[in-house]
Design a protein around this motif. Structure first.
Motif, PDB file in Angstrom:
ATOM      1  N   LYS A 126       7.441  72.110   0.024  1.00 39.39           N
ATOM      2  CA  LYS A 126       5.958  70.305  -0.268  1.00 39.39           C
ATOM      3  C   LYS A 126       6.399  69.241   0.524  1.00 39.39           C
ATOM      4  CE  LYS A 126       7.245  71.843  -5.249  1.00 39.39           C
ATOM      5  NZ  LYS A 126       7.395  71.987  -6.441  1.00 39.39           N
ATOM      6  N   ARG A 127       7.050  69.130   1.279  1.00 40.24           N
ATOM      7  CA  ARG A 127       6.900  67.831   1.950  1.00 40.24           C
ATOM      8  C   ARG A 127       6.172  68.211   3.359  1.00 40.24           C
ATOM      9  NH1 ARG A 127      12.561  64.026   3.320  1.00 40.24           N
ATOM     10  NH2 ARG A 127      10.705  61.642   4.083  1.00 40.24           N
ATOM     11  N   GLY A 128       6.576  69.336   3.446  1.00 39.33           N
ATOM     12  CA  GLY A 128       5.990  69.812   4.955  1.00 39.33           C
ATOM     13  C   GLY A 128       4.802  70.745   5.019  1.00 39.33           C
ATOM     14  N   LEU A 129       4.722  70.826   4.071  1.00 35.15           N
ATOM     15  CA  LEU A 129       2.587  70.757   3.657  1.00 35.15           C
ATOM     16  C   LEU A 129       1.649  69.829   3.466  1.00 35.15           C
ATOM     17  CD1 LEU A 129       2.330  73.737   0.868  1.00 35.15           C
ATOM     18  CD2 LEU A 129       2.112  73.949   3.675  1.00 35.15           C
ATOM     19  N   LEU A 130       2.523  68.670   2.966  1.00 38.10           N
ATOM     20  CA  LEU A 130       2.328  66.806   2.641  1.00 38.10           C
ATOM     21  C   LEU A 130       1.810  67.000   4.335  1.00 38.10           C
ATOM     22  CD1 LEU A 130       1.172  65.123   0.539  1.00 38.10           C
ATOM     23  CD2 LEU A 130       3.503  64.198   0.715  1.00 38.10           C
ATOM     24  N   ILE A 131       2.675  66.379   4.420  1.00 40.25           N
ATOM     25  CA  ILE A 131       2.629  65.604   5.804  1.00 40.25           C
ATOM     26  C   ILE A 131       1.591  66.604   6.836  1.00 40.25           C
ATOM     27  CG2 ILE A 131       3.799  65.808   8.091  1.00 40.25           C
ATOM     28  CD1 ILE A 131       4.634  63.855   5.921  1.00 40.25           C
ATOM     29  N   SER A 132       1.814  67.860   6.489  1.00 38.80           N
ATOM     30  CA  SER A 132       0.416  69.257   7.555  1.00 38.80           C
ATOM     31  C   SER A 132      -0.611  68.747   6.713  1.00 38.80           C
ATOM     32  CB  SER A 132       0.985  70.509   7.741  1.00 38.80           C
ATOM     33  OG  SER A 132       2.336  70.658   7.879  1.00 38.80           O
ATOM     34  N   GLY A 133      -0.785  67.840   5.687  1.00 42.83           N
ATOM     35  CA  GLY A 133      -1.728  68.335   4.985  1.00 42.83           C
ATOM     36  C   GLY A 133      -2.506  66.187   5.609  1.00 42.83           C
ATOM     37  N   VAL A 134      -1.595  65.574   5.655  1.00 46.88           N
ATOM     38  CA  VAL A 134      -1.648  64.737   6.417  1.00 46.88           C
ATOM     39  C   VAL A 134      -2.250  64.635   7.398  1.00 46.88           C
ATOM     40  CG1 VAL A 134      -0.795  61.655   6.606  1.00 46.88           C
ATOM     41  CG2 VAL A 134      -0.631  63.123   4.443  1.00 46.88           C
ATOM     42  N   PHE A 135      -1.479  65.304   8.369  1.00 45.78           N
ATOM     43  CA  PHE A 135      -1.612  65.487   9.605  1.00 45.78           C
ATOM     44  C   PHE A 135      -3.394  65.842  10.135  1.00 45.78           C
ATOM     45  CE2 PHE A 135      -2.290  68.426  12.611  1.00 45.78           C
ATOM     46  CZ  PHE A 135      -1.636  67.699  14.281  1.00 45.78           C
ATOM     47  N   SER A 136      -3.603  66.725   9.024  1.00 47.34           N
ATOM     48  CA  SER A 136      -4.973  67.567   9.634  1.00 47.34           C
ATOM     49  C   SER A 136      -6.197  66.811   8.762  1.00 47.34           C
ATOM     50  CB  SER A 136      -4.980  68.761   8.778  1.00 47.34           C
ATOM     51  OG  SER A 136      -6.174  69.586   8.943  1.00 47.34           O
ATOM     52  N   PHE A 137      -6.017  65.980   8.005  1.00 48.43           N
ATOM     53  CA  PHE A 137      -6.814  64.912   7.194  1.00 48.43           C
ATOM     54  C   PHE A 137      -6.945  63.706   9.057  1.00 48.43           C
ATOM     55  CE2 PHE A 137      -8.598  61.112   5.375  1.00 48.43           C
ATOM     56  CZ  PHE A 137      -9.404  61.342   5.363  1.00 48.43           C
ATOM     57  N   LEU A 138      -6.084  63.549   8.946  1.00 53.19           N
ATOM     58  CA  LEU A 138      -6.154  62.360  10.202  1.00 53.19           C
ATOM     59  C   LEU A 138      -6.951  62.576  11.660  1.00 53.19           C
ATOM     60  CD1 LEU A 138      -2.926  60.444   9.357  1.00 53.19           C
ATOM     61  CD2 LEU A 138      -5.101  59.323   8.845  1.00 53.19           C
ATOM     62  N   PHE A 139      -6.621  64.086  11.559  1.00 51.49           N
ATOM     63  CA  PHE A 139      -6.910  64.933  13.040  1.00 51.49           C
ATOM     64  C   PHE A 139      -8.104  65.026  13.417  1.00 51.49           C
ATOM     65  CE2 PHE A 139      -8.019  68.522  15.115  1.00 51.49           C
ATOM     66  CZ  PHE A 139      -7.587  68.578  16.364  1.00 51.49           C
ATOM     67  N   PHE A 140      -9.018  65.852  11.861  1.00 45.08           N
ATOM     68  CA  PHE A 140     -10.395  65.422  11.090  1.00 45.08           C
ATOM     69  C   PHE A 140     -10.688  64.312  11.416  1.00 45.08           C
ATOM     70  CE2 PHE A 140     -13.950  65.159   8.085  1.00 45.08           C
ATOM     71  CZ  PHE A 140     -14.233  65.926   7.823  1.00 45.08           C
ATOM     72  N   GLN A 141     -10.276  63.362  10.835  1.00 43.72           N
ATOM     73  CA  GLN A 141     -10.926  62.293  10.662  1.00 43.72           C
ATOM     74  C   GLN A 141     -11.006  61.373  12.588  1.00 43.72           C
ATOM     75  OE1 GLN A 141     -13.030  60.326   8.418  1.00 43.72           O
ATOM     76  NE2 GLN A 141     -12.235  62.278   7.073  1.00 43.72           N
ATOM     77  N   GLY A 142     -10.276  62.075  13.351  1.00 46.02           N
ATOM     78  CA  GLY A 142      -9.701  60.985  14.598  1.00 46.02           C
ATOM     79  C   GLY A 142     -10.501  61.818  15.309  1.00 46.02           C
ATOM     80  N   PHE A 143     -10.935  63.391  14.870  1.00 46.24           N
ATOM     81  CA  PHE A 143     -11.322  63.603  15.818  1.00 46.24           C
ATOM     82  C   PHE A 143     -13.452  63.607  15.363  1.00 46.24           C
ATOM     83  CE2 PHE A 143     -14.468  67.782  17.350  1.00 46.24           C
ATOM     84  CZ  PHE A 143     -14.251  67.706  18.633  1.00 46.24           C
ATOM     85  N   TRP A 144     -13.345  63.280  14.595  1.00 43.76           N
ATOM     86  CA  TRP A 144     -15.050  62.918  14.567  1.00 43.76           C
ATOM     87  C   TRP A 144     -15.176  62.040  14.854  1.00 43.76           C
ATOM     88  CZ3 TRP A 144     -16.633  62.614   7.831  1.00 43.76           C
ATOM     89  CH2 TRP A 144     -18.130  62.532   7.989  1.00 43.76           C
ATOM     90  N   VAL A 145     -14.709  60.599  15.196  1.00 36.87           N
ATOM     91  CA  VAL A 145     -14.857  59.794  15.826  1.00 36.87           C
ATOM     92  C   VAL A 145     -15.185  59.756  17.121  1.00 36.87           C
ATOM     93  CG1 VAL A 145     -13.876  57.278  15.287  1.00 36.87           C
ATOM     94  CG2 VAL A 145     -13.421  58.573  13.854  1.00 36.87           C
TER      95      VAL A 145
END
Length: 129
Positions: A49-68
């Motif tokens: 659960k904790r790993g999936l949460l961190i992975s989800g945050v990473f994926s979201f931040l990566f998505f936003q960063g790549f977009w910018v």
């Protein structure tokens, strides 16, 4: 894992344009989520659960960063290198967080490293309008 993420960002930065942005970035974000969750479970032994949460945050931040980053007038290699730099710094901080070695000094060092290498990337990349 790093080489797969770099390859994915390189391919995505070559193919991305305003017409097909979301059809490229959604699989890239899902792939980064899967790779980060595997990194967390294999290398760090983080519970699911904790790993999936961190992975989800990473994926979201990566998505936003790549977009910018893709909105900047950089060449595709500059976009890929800057995205990978963010991935590398985030994964390093996540590793230090889960091994209880994360300190403010380390965060400042990584922030300065990110800023210096980002300036090197900005200086050496071809700016295209």
């Amino acid at each position: 894992i790093y080489s797969l993420l770099y390859l994915a960002t390189l391919i995505a930065s070559i193919k991305v344009n305003p017409d097909n942005f979301f059809s490229i970035i959604i699989p890239l974000a899902l792939g980064s989520f899967v790779l980060m969750s595997e990194f967390m479970s294999i290398n760090l032994g983080v519970e699911t659960k904790r790993g999936l949460l961190i992975s989800g945050v990473f994926s979201f931040l990566f998505f936003q960063g790549f977009w910018v980053i893709s909105l900047l007038p950089l060449s595709f290699i500059g976009v890929a290198n800057l995205s990978f730099l963010g991935i590398f710094i985030f994964m390093d901080l996540a590793t230090n967080f889960y091994t209880n070695k994360l300190e403010w000094r380390l965060i400042w060092q990584r922030s300065i490293l990110f800023s210096a290498l980002a300036l090197v990337i900005f200086y050496n990349t071809r700016w295209v309008l």
